[in-house]
Design an enzyme around this catalytic site. Sequence first.
Site, PDB file in Angstrom:
ATOM      1  N   PHE A 125       0.906  -1.344  -0.066  1.00 60.96           N
ATOM      2  CA  PHE A 125      -0.304   0.097  -0.291  1.00 60.96           C
ATOM      3  C   PHE A 125       1.274   1.468  -0.109  1.00 60.96           C
ATOM      4  O   PHE A 125       0.808   2.356   0.346  1.00 60.96           O
ATOM      5  CB  PHE A 125      -0.603   0.125   1.283  1.00 60.96           C
ATOM      6  CG  PHE A 125      -1.526  -1.151   1.386  1.00 60.96           C
ATOM      7  CD1 PHE A 125      -3.420  -0.694   0.646  1.00 60.96           C
ATOM      8  CD2 PHE A 125      -1.833  -2.094   1.903  1.00 60.96           C
ATOM      9  CE1 PHE A 125      -4.221  -1.745   0.912  1.00 60.96           C
ATOM     10  CE2 PHE A 125      -3.016  -3.131   2.051  1.00 60.96           C
ATOM     11  CZ  PHE A 125      -4.248  -2.779   0.892  1.00 60.96           C
ATOM     12  N   HIS A 126       1.536   1.223  -0.936  1.00 57.70           N
ATOM     13  CA  HIS A 126       3.007   3.063  -0.782  1.00 57.70           C
ATOM     14  C   HIS A 126       3.359   2.721  -2.036  1.00 57.70           C
ATOM     15  O   HIS A 126       3.320   1.082  -3.284  1.00 57.70           O
ATOM     16  CB  HIS A 126       3.656   2.798   0.316  1.00 57.70           C
ATOM     17  CG  HIS A 126       4.033   1.266   0.305  1.00 57.70           C
ATOM     18  ND1 HIS A 126       4.324   0.854   0.797  1.00 57.70           N
ATOM     19  CD2 HIS A 126       5.827   1.263  -0.099  1.00 57.70           C
ATOM     20  CE1 HIS A 126       5.893  -0.157   0.855  1.00 57.70           C
ATOM     21  NE2 HIS A 126       6.435   0.059  -0.310  1.00 57.70           N
ATOM     22  N   ALA A 127       4.117   3.676  -2.643  1.00 58.00           N
ATOM     23  CA  ALA A 127       5.377   3.871  -4.445  1.00 58.00           C
ATOM     24  C   ALA A 127       5.737   4.703  -3.645  1.00 58.00           C
ATOM     25  O   ALA A 127       5.902   4.471  -2.232  1.00 58.00           O
ATOM     26  CB  ALA A 127       4.200   4.337  -5.097  1.00 58.00           C
TER      27      ALA A 127
END
Length: 137
Positions: free
Chosen positions: A48-50
């Site tokens: 749930f991230h970049a």
Amino acid sequence: MEPKFYHFTEHGDPRGKLAAVEPGKDIPFPIGRVYYLYEVGPDQRRGFHAHKKLEQVLLCVHGSCKVLLDDGREKCTVTLDSPTLGLYVGNAMWREMFDFSPGAVLLVLASEPYTEADYIRNYEDFLNYINHREEQA
Ligand code: TYD
């Protein structure tokens, strides 16, 4: 979006199997950090991230898991189920890892040491980042 894979050579003989990953030969970036996810429950979703800069290659050294990749326009889901299959995850790519099989170990080869400032942990922020980046290009 077409995911980019790396295939690592399997060295097998009656003693068992071995695979090696050399930066510059098997993956395109120097390794600045190695980390791994393990004992992830079957209903858990990670990631749930970049990242703004970080490049990574993900491989399941034991068991299997799925990875959702989202570049802000297109999504794809891949299954990592072989210790010789690496998935490239470049910068500015939202990722979620899920469907871990019992005992699965997801190894991550990362281009940089851990830097919280490189993370984009909110999806709206990620979309803004992508749009802003493309406006500037
Ligand atoms: P987190 O980014 O939430 O993991 P995931 O990508 O699987 O959702 O990281 C979990 C914790 O581990 C968090 O407290 C930060 C820490 N961490 C490190 O200290 N070093 C690392 O290299 C990574 C990836 C995480």
